[in-house]
Design an enzyme around this catalytic site. Sequence first.
Site, PDB file in Angstrom:
ATOM      1  N   THR A   1       0.847  -1.200   0.000  1.00  0.00           N
ATOM      2  CA  THR A   1       0.000   0.000   0.000  1.00  0.00           C
ATOM      3  C   THR A   1       0.878   1.243   0.000  1.00  0.00           C
ATOM      4  O   THR A   1       0.657   2.187  -0.779  1.00  0.00           O
ATOM      5  CB  THR A   1      -0.927  -0.002   1.242  1.00  0.00           C
TER       6      THR A   1
ATOM      7  N   SER B   1       4.775  -6.932  -1.466  1.00  0.00           N
ATOM      8  CA  SER B   1       4.593  -6.981  -0.020  1.00  0.00           C
ATOM      9  C   SER B   1       5.117  -8.297   0.539  1.00  0.00           C
ATOM     10  O   SER B   1       4.924  -9.352  -0.069  1.00  0.00           O
ATOM     11  CB  SER B   1       3.092  -6.858   0.259  1.00  0.00           C
TER      12      SER B   1
ATOM     13  N   CYS C   1     -17.804  -3.625   3.037  1.00  0.00           N
ATOM     14  CA  CYS C   1     -18.872  -2.828   3.622  1.00  0.00           C
ATOM     15  C   CYS C   1     -18.738  -1.391   3.127  1.00  0.00           C
ATOM     16  O   CYS C   1     -17.736  -0.734   3.373  1.00  0.00           O
ATOM     17  CB  CYS C   1     -18.759  -2.876   5.129  1.00  0.00           C
TER      18      CYS C   1
HETATM   19  N1  PLP Z   1      -1.750  -4.816  -4.030  1.00  0.00           N
HETATM   20  C1  PLP Z   1      -2.339  -6.015  -4.151  1.00  0.00           C
HETATM   21  C2  PLP Z   1      -2.535  -6.609  -5.511  1.00  0.00           C
HETATM   22  C3  PLP Z   1      -2.778  -6.702  -3.019  1.00  0.00           C
HETATM   23  O1  PLP Z   1      -3.362  -7.890  -3.148  1.00  0.00           O
HETATM   24  C4  PLP Z   1      -2.579  -6.099  -1.749  1.00  0.00           C
HETATM   25  C5  PLP Z   1      -3.071  -6.751  -0.532  1.00  0.00           C
HETATM   26  O2  PLP Z   1      -4.033  -7.491  -0.548  1.00  0.00           O
HETATM   27  C6  PLP Z   1      -1.952  -4.871  -1.673  1.00  0.00           C
HETATM   28  C7  PLP Z   1      -1.552  -4.247  -2.839  1.00  0.00           C
HETATM   29  C8  PLP Z   1      -1.697  -4.202  -0.367  1.00  0.00           C
HETATM   30  O3  PLP Z   1      -0.680  -4.886   0.313  1.00  0.00           O
HETATM   31  P1  PLP Z   1      -0.254  -4.523   1.803  1.00  0.00           P
HETATM   32  O4  PLP Z   1      -1.115  -5.371   2.682  1.00  0.00           O
HETATM   33  O5  PLP Z   1       1.178  -4.883   1.901  1.00  0.00           O
HETATM   34  O6  PLP Z   1      -0.514  -3.088   2.000  1.00  0.00           O
END
Ligand code: PLP
Length: 385
Positions: free
Chosen positions: A76, A202, A329
């Site tokens: 994120t 991540s 939600c």
């Molecule tokens: N991008 C994708 C494709 C994801 O699946 C996720 C998490 O589900 C994220 C970004 C965000 O990852 P993080 O939990 O490290 O913020």
Amino acid sequence: MAKEGQPVIFLDHASTTPVDAMIREEIARLMALPMNASSVHVPGQKARALLEESRAETAAILAVSPGEIVFLSSATEANNLALRGIAEVWRRQGRRLRVLTSDLEHSCIRETTADLASRGLADVFAMPVTPGGRAQLPETSDGVDLLCLMAAQNETGVLQDLAGATRLRRAGGGLWLCDVTQFFGAAPVRIADLGADLVSMSSHKVYGPPGVGLLAGPGVMRLLPMITGGPQEGDLRAGTQPVALIRGFAMALRQAEDRREARNQHLRNLESVFLRRLADLGVAHEVNGGAADARLPGFLSLRIPGLDGADAVVALDGRGFAVSSGAACATGVMEASPALRAMFPGDEARAGGAVRITPGAATTVADMLALADSLAELGRRVSTK
Ligand code: PLP
């Protein structure tokens, strides 16, 4: 809710993965040491050496130079730094960033691009989405400053048109931000070959610790920081680095490389055993995203006609299965996600029916058969209502 003490069969590895035991041990060992990689004393130098060793290993795996890797807290944050960091460069040049993206992207990209647009910093254009869950790239990317095309979609596991994006980029289009968060466990990512300018990922999706992610690629050199106040991470992300977590992340990436083939085979087998059982039990179902080779191995977004996705998640939770739906939600009511609505426009029942089942390294055939039996029971209930 699952009953107290009831064993839980965890089939939600797309949301997070348990940390590998060896990595957990190494992190615990390192956590006992004072490790500020910016300190000049011996413990600080040791921390720096470990940090830079982890960076070099990660760079080798991703085929970039160590200076093209920024460690931060999550995917994120990586996507925020990419989008806001570029938009800020454009703003200082008196320009609005023209972003081409789609409803398939993770909310951290969708909401950040929307935020930039609402503040007059970006113009956002959306690619159409096919019923199979792929973003449709344009013929040329003239007039696009930044393309956001993820590698594999996080609700359906559908593999995106990476070859098409590589072609567009090589033809001289704008920058390309590729979110490989779900993809990396299943397929290698060599940024030099991919041609992406920025890649986000991540640790907690690949059996590494939560709380660490990265942004990598030649595009990091062009960014301005979001978080200031220290020289860490090449001045792109101030704040003392969590060296133990970064070490764990680098170990997880190495393990993902080494174990990928075996894991993929295991996950493919679980998927086919599960789908065969559903068919044997006569459970009508549809897999969102289509055939197995169009999706990540073992990554299933399923719909059983008549069964609401969010209701199924709650009912399965009560039976000891942790899965997820494609719904969230929104202002007090459950709504299908933008990605599923883009795949099935106007068909709320189809979009809202998705149940996401993502087995992992420790999932067994027995787990998948038990889930199929429970889903069959839920399916029978709705069909006799
Ligand atoms: N991008 C994708 C494709 C994801 O699946 C996720 C998490 O589900 C994220 C970004 C965000 O990852 P993080 O939990 O490290 O913020």
